[in-house]
Enzyme design. Sequence first.
Site, PDB file in Angstrom:
ATOM      1  N   HIS A  17      32.539 -13.395  45.810  1.00 27.93           N
ATOM      2  CA  HIS A  17      32.920 -11.986  45.929  1.00 27.93           C
ATOM      3  C   HIS A  17      34.384 -11.871  46.355  1.00 27.93           C
ATOM      4  O   HIS A  17      35.144 -11.077  45.790  1.00 27.93           O
ATOM      5  CB  HIS A  17      32.063 -11.271  46.987  1.00 27.93           C
ATOM      6  CG  HIS A  17      30.632 -11.136  46.650  1.00 27.93           C
ATOM      7  ND1 HIS A  17      29.645 -11.541  47.516  1.00 27.93           N
ATOM      8  CD2 HIS A  17      29.997 -10.616  45.566  1.00 27.93           C
ATOM      9  CE1 HIS A  17      28.458 -11.285  46.984  1.00 27.93           C
ATOM     10  NE2 HIS A  17      28.649 -10.727  45.793  1.00 27.93           N
ATOM     11  N   LYS A  41      15.317  -1.742  48.283  1.00 28.00           N
ATOM     12  CA  LYS A  41      15.524  -3.185  48.366  1.00 28.00           C
ATOM     13  C   LYS A  41      15.589  -3.601  49.842  1.00 28.00           C
ATOM     14  O   LYS A  41      16.266  -2.970  50.638  1.00 28.00           O
ATOM     15  CB  LYS A  41      16.839  -3.539  47.663  1.00 28.00           C
ATOM     16  CG  LYS A  41      17.075  -4.998  47.443  1.00 28.00           C
ATOM     17  CD  LYS A  41      18.348  -5.184  46.621  1.00 28.00           C
ATOM     18  CE  LYS A  41      18.692  -6.637  46.443  1.00 28.00           C
ATOM     19  NZ  LYS A  41      19.940  -6.823  45.703  1.00 28.00           N
ATOM     20  N   ARG A  90      29.867 -14.509  36.207  1.00 22.80           N
ATOM     21  CA  ARG A  90      29.657 -15.927  36.454  1.00 22.80           C
ATOM     22  C   ARG A  90      29.218 -16.655  35.211  1.00 22.80           C
ATOM     23  O   ARG A  90      29.533 -17.817  35.024  1.00 22.80           O
ATOM     24  CB  ARG A  90      28.595 -16.122  37.544  1.00 22.80           C
ATOM     25  CG  ARG A  90      29.002 -15.583  38.898  1.00 22.80           C
ATOM     26  CD  ARG A  90      27.855 -15.640  39.852  1.00 22.80           C
ATOM     27  NE  ARG A  90      26.831 -14.687  39.396  1.00 22.80           N
ATOM     28  CZ  ARG A  90      25.753 -14.349  40.076  1.00 22.80           C
ATOM     29  NH1 ARG A  90      25.517 -14.893  41.243  1.00 22.80           N
ATOM     30  NH2 ARG A  90      24.898 -13.478  39.603  1.00 22.80           N
ATOM     31  N   SER A 127      24.431 -14.287  46.618  1.00 19.71           N
ATOM     32  CA  SER A 127      24.013 -13.995  47.990  1.00 19.71           C
ATOM     33  C   SER A 127      22.598 -14.506  48.247  1.00 19.71           C
ATOM     34  O   SER A 127      22.317 -15.080  49.303  1.00 19.71           O
ATOM     35  CB  SER A 127      24.078 -12.487  48.251  1.00 19.71           C
ATOM     36  OG  SER A 127      25.399 -12.028  48.169  1.00 19.71           O
TER      37      SER A 127
END
Length: 159
Positions: A17, A41, A90, A127
């Site tokens: 990040h 979440k 990514r 994460s």
Amino acid sequence: MRRVLCPGSFDPVTNGHLDIISRASKLYDEVVVGVLINVSKTSLFTVDERVEMIHEVTKEYGNIKVDKFHGLTVDYCRQHDIPVIVRGLRAVSDFDYELQIAQMNHRMSGVETMFMATNPLYAFLSSSLMKEVVKYGGDVSGLVPEVVHRRLEERLRQE
């Protein structure tokens, strides 16, 4: 002033990040790191904890603002006069997903999305992976900022 939004949950912020945030900070006058509030979440860190950690690890840049928001990212952009969203990619799978969102965002609001290829050193980071590794006793030093590393260990080693 050229402004860009870098949105995400950042639970927690990783060096991947920070790679995107720091590179965007060289291209834009102001980078707003938008921490998404997602009540559906379950997060390891509260939104305020995530905002605090991002503030701490980006203070050296000088042109980073950290904020929290809920709802549609494009609504936040419209409300804060931000014409561009930056997203790190990514892998090809990220692109497939992010392209759909970028096209919808543009259709709804005219907000542009800029994609940045993640530094290969961080291409495997997420994460959730960092949380899982720490939870089972692994070492993520060098993959997350030191302050985040400490907080991950404090939080996950209590369980």
